[in-house]
Design an enzyme around this catalytic site. Structure first.
Site, mmCIF file in Angstrom:
data_model
loop_
_atom_site.group_PDB
_atom_site.id
_atom_site.type_symbol
_atom_site.label_atom_id
_atom_site.label_comp_id
_atom_site.label_asym_id
_atom_site.label_seq_id
_atom_site.Cartn_x
_atom_site.Cartn_y
_atom_site.Cartn_z
ATOM 1 C CB CYS A 199 -0.962 -0.055 1.182
ATOM 2 S SG CYS A 199 -2.303 1.147 1.109
ATOM 3 C CG ASP A 246 -5.717 -1.663 -5.463
ATOM 4 O OD1 ASP A 246 -6.559 -0.903 -4.955
ATOM 5 O OD2 ASP A 246 -4.516 -1.663 -5.126
ATOM 6 C CG HIS A 284 -5.690 -1.869 -1.657
ATOM 7 N ND1 HIS A 284 -4.620 -1.340 -2.337
ATOM 8 C CD2 HIS A 284 -5.584 -1.434 -0.381
ATOM 9 C CE1 HIS A 284 -3.907 -0.608 -1.507
ATOM 10 N NE2 HIS A 284 -4.463 -0.648 -0.313
#
Length: 245
Positions: A125, A183, A214
């Site tokens: 991330c 994502d 994600h």
């Protein structure tokens, strides 16, 4: 390989930064990995990821990426309150302060007898972004970046011309960029922008898009994909064994 864990408080340009070190228990000098977390800082899933890497013969450093903005030891929850605080922190901390954090970790490593002198970076991330950013440092030989947010958008604060996409030209090590096709944080247009920049800069990189959402690396999350997570660990370990040994 058995590992040990200890907590260090590193001096940085913006104040003390708590950093957890995971490394092999056996005596010796090992290559290092700077492991950057999500916005929630060092949660249990992040600690487990770092332990897996360390168990394959690496000294892994997990910094508190928002140490300036929280009491030492802060771990945010995987809930709306934690997400809101983490996103606020992300929008508040300039990339230049992340750069000085990386420099502090490299200085710390240089003074350790258990460090071999070779270092890579990895993250998930925002941590994927910070691993990419760390690779701007010529001392970082390789970076494994998982669903790196905000590179394409330039939304992390920085001085003009100092955003991470613009700094791609300074990356000298090898990159592996991993994306989830489902994502929403990094849509296809964003991925294409990053890849075009890597091509223009003649960066040494590999590119992998998988059918995942994600946070597919985060065990315990509904989006977690254990098979893909195992594959990513194998790919990352192969990269670091090749580039850091």
């Amino acid at each position: 390989m058995r590992i040990i864990q200890h907590t260090e408080c590193l001096p940085t340009a913006t104040g003390p930064m708590q950093t957890t070190v995971y490394r092999p228990a056996a005596a010796g000098a090992y290559p290092a990995i700077l492991f950057y977390s999500e916005i929630f800082q060092e949660t249990a899933p992040i600690s487990r990821m770092a332990s897996i890497l360390a168990g394959h013969g690496f000294a892994v450093l997990v910094p508190e990426i928002f140490h300036e903005l929280n009491p030492m030891g802060t771990v945010l929850g995987y809930d709306d309150a934690g997400k809101n605080k983490g996103n606020s922190d992300k929008a508040s901390k300039p990339l230049e302060q992340h750069d000085s954090d990386t420099e502090a970790m490299l200085a710390f490593l240089a003074a350790q007898d258990w460090y071999s002198g070779k270092v890579g970076a990895m993250g998930v991330c925002i941590g994927g972004h910070l691993a990419y950013r760390a690779a701007v440092n010529p001392g970082v030989a390789a970076a494994f970046c998982l669903y790196a947010t905000d590179i394409h958008s330039g939304t992390l604060p920085s001085a003009p011309g100092n955003d991470s996409l613009s700094r791609t030209q300074d990356i000298r090590g090898e990159l592996v960029m991993v994306w989830g096709k489902q994502d929403p944080h990094v849509p296809r247009a964003g991925r294409e922008l990053i890849q075009a920049r890597l091509e223009k800069c003649h960066t040494c990189y590999s590119w992998l898009e998988v059918n995942a959402e994600h946070a597919f690396m985060r065990d315990g999350d509904a989006r977690y994909d254990p098979a893909l997570a195992l594959q990513m660990f194998q790919n990352a370990i192969a990269l670091f064994q090749r580039c850091l040994r």
